[in-house]
Design an enzyme around this catalytic site. Structure first.
Site, mmCIF file in Angstrom:
data_model
loop_
_atom_site.group_PDB
_atom_site.id
_atom_site.type_symbol
_atom_site.label_atom_id
_atom_site.label_comp_id
_atom_site.label_asym_id
_atom_site.label_seq_id
_atom_site.Cartn_x
_atom_site.Cartn_y
_atom_site.Cartn_z
ATOM 1 N N GLY A 37 0.833 -1.195 0.000
ATOM 2 C CA GLY A 37 0.000 0.000 0.000
ATOM 3 C C GLY A 37 0.864 1.239 0.000
ATOM 4 O O GLY A 37 2.094 1.155 -0.121
ATOM 5 N N ALA A 41 4.957 -2.137 2.667
ATOM 6 C CA ALA A 41 4.582 -3.513 2.352
ATOM 7 C C ALA A 41 4.331 -4.316 3.621
ATOM 8 O O ALA A 41 4.870 -4.018 4.687
ATOM 9 C CB ALA A 41 5.671 -4.178 1.521
ATOM 10 N N LYS A 57 4.578 -5.448 9.093
ATOM 11 C CA LYS A 57 4.359 -4.264 8.262
ATOM 12 C C LYS A 57 5.603 -3.395 8.341
ATOM 13 O O LYS A 57 5.998 -2.967 9.426
ATOM 14 C CB LYS A 57 3.129 -3.477 8.729
ATOM 15 C CG LYS A 57 2.842 -2.257 7.861
ATOM 16 C CD LYS A 57 1.420 -1.746 8.009
ATOM 17 C CE LYS A 57 1.175 -1.035 9.304
ATOM 18 N NZ LYS A 57 -0.121 -0.304 9.309
ATOM 19 N N ASP A 151 -10.962 4.430 9.734
ATOM 20 C CA ASP A 151 -10.706 3.901 8.390
ATOM 21 C C ASP A 151 -11.278 2.492 8.239
ATOM 22 O O ASP A 151 -10.635 1.587 7.705
ATOM 23 C CB ASP A 151 -9.202 3.900 8.098
ATOM 24 C CG ASP A 151 -8.904 3.849 6.600
ATOM 25 O OD1 ASP A 151 -9.794 4.190 5.802
ATOM 26 O OD2 ASP A 151 -7.770 3.470 6.224
#
Length: 251
Positions: A37, A41, A57, A151
């Site tokens: 994203g 990664a 992450k 989100d």
């Protein structure tokens, strides 16, 4: 020129305590990229000591806006550290290596968004109900502690191999409610969040419920409402239109 932010930032004892001192390159093996994203990664990896499969992450804090990137990493780590709930991704620690933060979390087989992509068809009502129930349990925990995810969408709802629902990706989360920042993903944003951009309007935990409602439509119709609109025009549509409903008469 390499960023010196961590060197300076880690002089603060409270900040230094957020990160484990070991070299993650020696602790984790078999790294395989499983997602990507704007943040960086995500990898699956194996803990060399326990053989447990974990998710990592990787967040870089070099280049443009390095100070902001570093501050965002600290914020996310502080947030993850205090979260303990069966329907929220389990945080296992954070390491620093070559100007990159390694956020280590429990491994999930994929997101609910991945389900839509792989099966190429909407989910069934019972499947949506089960996912929504798990997501609501996680949100109830966050909201009881005056936290807002900000989100919620199918891509940020993960599933374990056993089918357990896990809320993930707290990069935009707020540790206080009410909040007033204009953040989120356009098609899933609540009107109150959009109004905060120009009117400095405050909003509370209810914005997550709006986003979860949009997510339910996403799961039933393969996309959120107004997806054909540009991300710019969608803001005015969300504010001025009635609350979205399912388009299909089959529901």
């Amino acid at each position: 020129m390499p960023s010196t932010i961590p060197t300076e930032g880690l002089k603060d004892p409270e900040t230094a305590e957020l990160f484990f001192k070991e070299d993650p390159e020696k602790l984790f093996t078999d790294l395989r990229e499983v997602g990507h994203g704007s943040f960086g990664a995500v990898y699956s990896a194996r803990d060399v000591h326990t053989s447990e499969v974990v998710a990592i992450k990787k967040l870089s804090y070099t280049g443009m806006r390095s100070t902001k990137k570093w501050q965002d990493i600290i914020k996310e780590v502080r947030f993850l550290q205090i979260l303990k709930h069966p329907n929220i991704i389990e945080y296992k620690g954070c390491y620093l290596s070559e100007h990159t933060a390694w956020l280590v979390m429990e491994y999930c087989i994929g997101s609910v968004s991945d389900l839509l992509i792989v099966h190429k068809k909407p989910l069934q009502e019972m499947e949506i109900a089960a996912i929504t129930h798990g997501a609501l349990q996680g949100l109830a925990y966050l909201h009881s502690h005056a936290m807002i995810h900000r989100d919620i969408k199918a891509a940020n709802i993960l599933l374990t191999e056993q089918g357990q629902v896990k809320l993930a990706d707290f990069g935009l989360a707020s540790m206080v409610s009410p909040a007033s920042s204009f953040v989120g993903t356009p098609y899933w944003m609540a009107p109150e969040v959009i109004l905060a951009k120009d009117e400095e309007q405050q909003y509370g935990t209810e914005v997550d419920i709006w986003s979860l409602g949009i997510t339910c439509i996403e799961l039933a119709e393969m996309k959120p409402p107004l997806r054909s609109n540009s991300s710019v025009s969608v803001f005015s549509c969300i504010i001025r239109s009635e609350s979205p409903t399912l388009q299909s008469t089959e529901w």
